[in-house]
Scaffold this active site. Structure first.
Site, PDB file in Angstrom:
ATOM      1  N   CYS A  65       6.287   4.414  12.452  1.00  0.00           N
ATOM      2  CA  CYS A  65       5.935   3.598  11.283  1.00  0.00           C
ATOM      3  C   CYS A  65       6.581   4.183  10.025  1.00  0.00           C
ATOM      4  O   CYS A  65       6.370   5.349   9.683  1.00  0.00           O
ATOM      5  CB  CYS A  65       4.420   3.547  11.116  1.00  0.00           C
ATOM      6  SG  CYS A  65       3.908   2.824   9.560  1.00  0.00           S
TER       7      CYS A  65
ATOM      8  N   ASP B 273       9.182  -0.046  -4.505  1.00  0.00           N
ATOM      9  CA  ASP B 273       9.807  -0.761  -3.390  1.00  0.00           C
ATOM     10  C   ASP B 273      11.310  -0.487  -3.404  1.00  0.00           C
ATOM     11  O   ASP B 273      11.948  -0.478  -4.455  1.00  0.00           O
ATOM     12  CB  ASP B 273       9.531  -2.260  -3.495  1.00  0.00           C
ATOM     13  CG  ASP B 273       9.778  -2.973  -2.173  1.00  0.00           C
ATOM     14  OD1 ASP B 273       8.805  -3.439  -1.554  1.00  0.00           O
ATOM     15  OD2 ASP B 273      10.953  -3.058  -1.746  1.00  0.00           O
TER      16      ASP B 273
ATOM     17  N   ASN C 239       1.330  -9.532   2.353  1.00  0.00           N
ATOM     18  CA  ASN C 239       1.884 -10.428   3.370  1.00  0.00           C
ATOM     19  C   ASN C 239       1.302 -10.066   4.732  1.00  0.00           C
ATOM     20  O   ASN C 239       1.221  -8.883   5.080  1.00  0.00           O
ATOM     21  CB  ASN C 239       3.407 -10.292   3.410  1.00  0.00           C
ATOM     22  CG  ASN C 239       4.063 -10.782   2.134  1.00  0.00           C
ATOM     23  OD1 ASN C 239       3.662 -11.802   1.584  1.00  0.00           O
ATOM     24  ND2 ASN C 239       5.069 -10.062   1.659  1.00  0.00           N
TER      25      ASN C 239
ATOM     26  N   THR D 297       7.024  -7.449   7.127  1.00  0.00           N
ATOM     27  CA  THR D 297       8.070  -6.724   7.854  1.00  0.00           C
ATOM     28  C   THR D 297       7.652  -5.308   8.229  1.00  0.00           C
ATOM     29  O   THR D 297       8.201  -4.736   9.165  1.00  0.00           O
ATOM     30  CB  THR D 297       9.373  -6.656   7.035  1.00  0.00           C
ATOM     31  OG1 THR D 297       9.099  -6.018   5.790  1.00  0.00           O
ATOM     32  CG2 THR D 297       9.957  -8.044   6.803  1.00  0.00           C
TER      33      THR D 297
ATOM     34  N   HIS E 295       2.090  -1.736   8.445  1.00  0.00           N
ATOM     35  CA  HIS E 295       1.160  -0.734   7.912  1.00  0.00           C
ATOM     36  C   HIS E 295       0.766  -1.342   6.578  1.00  0.00           C
ATOM     37  O   HIS E 295       1.641  -1.525   5.708  1.00  0.00           O
ATOM     38  CB  HIS E 295       1.887   0.610   7.763  1.00  0.00           C
ATOM     39  CG  HIS E 295       1.071   1.714   7.145  1.00  0.00           C
ATOM     40  ND1 HIS E 295       1.115   3.017   7.601  1.00  0.00           N
ATOM     41  CD2 HIS E 295       0.222   1.717   6.098  1.00  0.00           C
ATOM     42  CE1 HIS E 295       0.324   3.779   6.862  1.00  0.00           C
ATOM     43  NE2 HIS E 295      -0.235   3.005   5.929  1.00  0.00           N
TER      44      HIS E 295
ATOM     45  N   HIS F  74      -0.004  -2.800   3.084  1.00  0.00           N
ATOM     46  CA  HIS F  74       0.481  -2.421   1.753  1.00  0.00           C
ATOM     47  C   HIS F  74       0.278  -3.616   0.846  1.00  0.00           C
ATOM     48  O   HIS F  74       0.300  -4.765   1.295  1.00  0.00           O
ATOM     49  CB  HIS F  74       1.954  -2.020   1.801  1.00  0.00           C
ATOM     50  CG  HIS F  74       2.824  -3.024   2.490  1.00  0.00           C
ATOM     51  ND1 HIS F  74       2.876  -3.124   3.864  1.00  0.00           N
ATOM     52  CD2 HIS F  74       3.641  -3.979   1.997  1.00  0.00           C
ATOM     53  CE1 HIS F  74       3.697  -4.097   4.185  1.00  0.00           C
ATOM     54  NE2 HIS F  74       4.169  -4.651   3.077  1.00  0.00           N
TER      55      HIS F  74
HETATM   56  P1  5GP Z   1       6.473  -6.773   3.654  1.00  0.00           P
HETATM   57  O1  5GP Z   1       7.722  -7.560   3.926  1.00  0.00           O
HETATM   58  O2  5GP Z   1       5.966  -6.152   4.941  1.00  0.00           O
HETATM   59  O3  5GP Z   1       5.410  -7.505   2.910  1.00  0.00           O
HETATM   60  O4  5GP Z   1       6.898  -5.605   2.676  1.00  0.00           O
HETATM   61  C1  5GP Z   1       7.576  -4.462   3.074  1.00  0.00           C
HETATM   62  C2  5GP Z   1       8.254  -3.917   1.846  1.00  0.00           C
HETATM   63  O5  5GP Z   1       8.599  -2.580   2.089  1.00  0.00           O
HETATM   64  C3  5GP Z   1       9.527  -4.662   1.469  1.00  0.00           C
HETATM   65  O6  5GP Z   1       9.417  -5.160   0.143  1.00  0.00           O
HETATM   66  C4  5GP Z   1      10.609  -3.605   1.593  1.00  0.00           C
HETATM   67  O7  5GP Z   1      11.604  -3.705   0.591  1.00  0.00           O
HETATM   68  C5  5GP Z   1       9.824  -2.305   1.494  1.00  0.00           C
HETATM   69  N1  5GP Z   1      10.407  -1.196   2.223  1.00  0.00           N
HETATM   70  C6  5GP Z   1      10.841  -1.207   3.510  1.00  0.00           C
HETATM   71  N2  5GP Z   1      11.294  -0.008   3.868  1.00  0.00           N
HETATM   72  C7  5GP Z   1      11.134   0.795   2.783  1.00  0.00           C
HETATM   73  C8  5GP Z   1      11.439   2.169   2.536  1.00  0.00           C
HETATM   74  O8  5GP Z   1      11.937   2.908   3.386  1.00  0.00           O
HETATM   75  N3  5GP Z   1      11.144   2.648   1.298  1.00  0.00           N
HETATM   76  C9  5GP Z   1      10.581   1.867   0.331  1.00  0.00           C
HETATM   77  N4  5GP Z   1      10.333   2.443  -0.841  1.00  0.00           N
HETATM   78  N5  5GP Z   1      10.288   0.571   0.531  1.00  0.00           N
HETATM   79  C10 5GP Z   1      10.566   0.033   1.743  1.00  0.00           C
HETATM   80 ZN    ZN Z   2       1.780   3.627   9.418  1.00  0.00          ZN
END
Ligand code: 5GP
Ligand code: ZN
Length: 113
Positions: free
Chosen positions: A3, A29, A86, A94, A97, A99
Site C-alpha cells: 500500500c 498530493d 472517493n 485509485t 487506503h 484518504h
Molecule cells: P484517489 O484517486 O484514490 O481518490 O486519490 C489518490 C490520490 O493520491 C491521487 O490524487 C494521487 O495523485 C495521489 N497519490 C498517488 N500516489 C501518490 C504518492 O506517491 N504521493 C503523493 N503525495 N500522492 C499520491
Molecule cells: Zn495502507
C-alpha cells in the site's frame, strides 16, 4: 507492504508532509488538481469508507476538524473548499487506503465530473 500510503506513513517513500500525529498524516498530493490539494490520511490501513467501523468514528471526526483547521491556516476557509473521499470504481478511487482530499483555491463545478 504494497500500500503506497502505508509506505509513505512508514517513511519508505518520500512525501511533502504537512502534518503528522499519532493517528493521522497530511501530505501534499503528488498530482494536485487545485491550488491547494492535501490528502488527510489515517495511519491505520482502512481500504475504503465502506470498511470503517464504529471504533473509527472519533478518527473520522478528527479528520474533518483537522481539514477545517488547515482550511483556516491556508486562508481558504472563507472562499470555500471541498473535502472528498472517493470510494470504489465509479468515484475513481485509485489508492485503497482511505484518504480525504482537501481541495481549495479555485471555484469548483457541481456536479463533479
Ligand atoms: P484517489 O484517486 O484514490 O481518490 O486519490 C489518490 C490520490 O493520491 C491521487 O490524487 C494521487 O495523485 C495521489 N497519490 C498517488 N500516489 C501518490 C504518492 O506517491 N504521493 C503523493 N503525495 N500522492 C499520491
Ligand atoms: Zn495502507
Amino acid at each position: 507492504m504494497s500500500c503506497i500510503f502505508c509506505r509513505i506513513i512508514a517513511g519508505e517513500i518520500p512525501a511533502k508532509i504537512i502534518h503528522k500525529d499519532d493517528e493521522l498524516i497530511v501530505i501534499e498530493d503528488i498530482n494536485p488538481v487545485a491550488p491547494l490539494h492535501l490528502l488527510l490520511i489515517p495511519k491505520k490501513h482502512i481500504a475504503t469508507v465502506l470498511d470503517l467501523s464504529e471504533s473509527d468514528d472519533k478518527l473520522v471526526g478528527r479528520i474533518y476538524r483537522l481539514a477545517a483547521d488547515l482550511a483556516r491556516k491556508y486562508g481558504v476557509a472563507e472562499n470555500g473548499f471541498r473535502i472528498v473521499a472517493n470510494t470504489n470504481a465509479d468515484a475513481g478511487q485509485t489508492v485503497f487506503h482511505i484518504h480525504f482530499h482537501l481541495l481549495a483555491g479555485r471555484a469548483m463545478g457541481w456536479p463533479p465530473g
